[in-house]
Design a protein around this motif. Structure first.
Motif, short mmCIF file in Angstrom:
data_model
loop_
_atom_site.label_atom_id
_atom_site.label_comp_id
_atom_site.label_asym_id
_atom_site.label_seq_id
_atom_site.Cartn_x
_atom_site.Cartn_y
_atom_site.Cartn_z
N UNK A 46 0.82 -1.47 0.04
CA UNK A 46 0.11 0.10 -0.05
C UNK A 46 0.91 1.29 0.08
N UNK A 47 0.32 2.24 -0.63
CA UNK A 47 1.29 3.54 -0.69
C UNK A 47 0.88 4.38 0.57
N UNK A 48 1.60 5.10 0.91
CA UNK A 48 1.56 6.19 2.05
C UNK A 48 1.65 7.71 1.45
N UNK A 49 0.68 8.21 0.50
CA UNK A 49 0.87 9.36 -0.18
C UNK A 49 0.99 10.57 0.70
N UNK A 50 2.07 11.41 0.59
CA UNK A 50 2.05 12.79 0.99
C UNK A 50 1.42 13.92 0.19
N UNK A 275 1.80 2.35 -10.92
CA UNK A 275 2.04 2.11 -9.54
C UNK A 275 2.75 0.81 -9.00
N UNK A 276 2.82 0.00 -9.48
CA UNK A 276 3.82 -1.16 -9.54
C UNK A 276 5.09 -0.54 -9.65
N UNK A 277 5.49 0.01 -10.71
CA UNK A 277 6.79 0.79 -10.78
C UNK A 277 7.19 1.74 -9.61
N UNK A 278 6.28 2.56 -9.09
CA UNK A 278 6.55 3.53 -7.95
C UNK A 278 6.75 2.46 -6.82
N UNK A 279 5.87 1.31 -6.55
CA UNK A 279 6.33 0.73 -5.37
C UNK A 279 7.44 0.00 -5.31
N UNK A 280 7.96 -0.47 -6.62
CA UNK A 280 9.24 -1.13 -6.60
C UNK A 280 10.48 -0.11 -6.12
N UNK A 281 10.08 1.03 -6.93
CA UNK A 281 11.48 1.86 -6.66
C UNK A 281 11.50 2.29 -5.22
N UNK A 282 10.37 2.57 -4.68
CA UNK A 282 10.28 2.81 -3.22
C UNK A 282 10.73 1.99 -2.34
N UNK A 283 10.79 0.46 -2.89
CA UNK A 283 11.39 -0.69 -2.02
C UNK A 283 12.93 -0.83 -2.49
N UNK A 284 13.43 0.25 -3.30
CA UNK A 284 15.00 0.22 -3.55
C UNK A 284 15.37 -0.05 -4.73
N UNK A 285 14.47 -0.43 -5.93
CA UNK A 285 14.88 -0.77 -7.19
C UNK A 285 15.25 0.22 -7.67
N UNK A 286 16.29 0.30 -8.57
CA UNK A 286 16.63 1.36 -9.55
C UNK A 286 16.01 1.56 -10.59
N UNK A 287 15.63 0.35 -10.95
CA UNK A 287 14.46 0.30 -12.37
C UNK A 287 13.84 -1.02 -12.45
N UNK A 288 12.88 -1.21 -13.18
CA UNK A 288 12.16 -2.24 -13.39
C UNK A 288 12.23 -2.96 -14.67
N UNK A 289 12.10 -4.23 -14.93
CA UNK A 289 12.16 -4.60 -16.24
C UNK A 289 10.98 -5.43 -16.56
N UNK A 336 7.24 5.61 1.36
CA UNK A 336 6.09 5.73 0.76
C UNK A 336 5.28 4.69 0.81
N UNK A 337 5.73 3.64 1.16
CA UNK A 337 4.98 2.29 1.21
C UNK A 337 4.94 1.51 2.32
N UNK A 338 3.77 0.70 2.52
CA UNK A 338 3.69 -0.25 3.75
C UNK A 338 3.07 -1.28 3.12
N UNK A 339 3.25 -2.51 3.77
CA UNK A 339 2.67 -3.84 3.40
C UNK A 339 1.23 -4.03 4.05
#
Length: 342
Positions: A46-50, A275-289, A336-339
């Motif tokens: 889940x996202x935690x928007x500011x 939003x999947x991309x945003x979650x992955x980047x928030x968790x530390x991914x530099x990029x998704x493929x 930005x994220x929580x599980x």
């Protein structure tokens, strides 16, 4: 039909590809549990928007190994693009170049590394590599891609043997006679191709691959080496110790915490929305493929379809960023994220 999201392309591809081709692209190994879990994983975040952050301007750009790309989505290495569209990997390469992203060309391409480079001469390309029992095969293709300007090697390390793909066995899947694994054209004797395993002779992959082979690759090339298929923090630490430049994974938090920024971490698997991309980047991914969605785009309209896929993800990612209060990629972090507890 108006194509609004990636699942629209998925539905189109399922309707228009042959059953054996669809089954090949869509299935995983055994019960496909990993494939299905990759999709579900993003739904548990889940996202935690500011709010009130002035998101009138938003910059989606990021870098991979120091090279700027338009947003943190690239094309993962997937095989046999000509099964989905007659131009195959050439169309994929041109689409990725047009969107200023990164294309990882597969060893099992139905167009050669030379053809791909010629189709998108200004594109940012990496090459995905397997190690073979005959190391000269691996060495020859490394030499070719380095001369052609591919910018990194992506070594797949989680396939010492081909997995049991049930539908491919049921369908007796084989490449049609007019298609070949072009990177190895003419390298195998005709008699060895009578019983082919996804376009090359069976038992070609080397199951003895080990960490010492990373050192061997480093002795052959100055290209950065990225390892694809790491799933544990222990192996992530070993990858760092062996001097790799990046790792592609589908098990993010544990590995990001382990490498602590010493190498870039990329996510592969299950991405279907911005939003999947945003979650992955928030968790530390530099990029998704993305893998399968690129195939769906090809099946729809070739190069134009892959461009559509990337553009939709770009637009959804930008919208997700601003709704979460992020003005640039640097502002995306784990806060930005929580599980979900569901």
């Amino acid at each position: 039909m108006t194509m609004v999201c990636l699942t629209d392309f998925e539905k189109y591809a399922k309707q228009h590809l042959s059953k054996s081709t669809w089954d090949y692209y869509e299935a995983g190994a055994d019960e496909c549990a990993t494939r299905d879990d990759n999709l579900e994983a993003y739904k548990r975040i889940r996202l935690r928007p500011r709010i009130l952050r002035d998101v009138s301007v938003c910059d989606t750009r990021t870098t991979l190994l120091g090279t700027e790309i338009s947003f943190p989505v690239g094309i993962a290495p997937t095989a046999f693009h000509c099964l989905a569209w007659h131009e195959g990997e050439l169309a994929t390469a041109r689409a990725t170049e047009a969107l200023n992203s990164c294309y990882i060309a597969s060893t099992y391409a139905t167009c050669s590394v030379e053809e791909i480079a010629a189709a998108a001469p200004n594109g940012y390309r990496w090459f995905q590599l397997y190690l073979y029992r005959d190391r000269k095969l691996s060495e020859q293709i490394i030499r070719r891609v380095e001369v052609l300007g591919y910018k990194a090697l992506v070594l797949t390390v989680d396939v010492p043997y081909t997995g049991k793909r049930r539908n491919d066995i049921r369908n007796q899947f084989k490449l049609p006679p007019h298609l070949k694994v072009k990177n190895f054209e003419g390298m195998f004797q005709e008699q060895t191709m009578c019983h082919q395993d996804y376009g090359i002779p069976p038992n070609t992959l080397d199951p003895s691959i080990s960490w010492k082979d990373i050192c061997w690759l480093q002795s052959l090339t100055r290209m950065p080496i990225i390892i694809k298929g790491i799933l544990t923090k222990e192996d992530a630490e070993l990858a760092v110790e062996h001097g790799v430049h990046g790792i592609i994974i589908d098990c993010l938090c544990e590995i990001v915490d382990t490498v602590q920024g010493r190498v870039e971490v990329y996510m592969d698997g299950g991405v279907r929305t911005g939003s999947d991309v945003l979650k992955a980047v928030a968790l530390g991914a530099k990029c998704v493929f993305i893998g399968r969605p690129a195939i769906w785009g090809l099946a729809y309209k070739g190069e134009e379809g892959v461009r559509d896929i990337l553009q939709i993800l770009h637009d959804e990612f930008r919208l997700s960023m601003v709704l979460a209060g992020c003005r640039n990629v640097a502002e995306i972090n784990r806060n930005l994220v929580q599980f979900s507890r569901l």
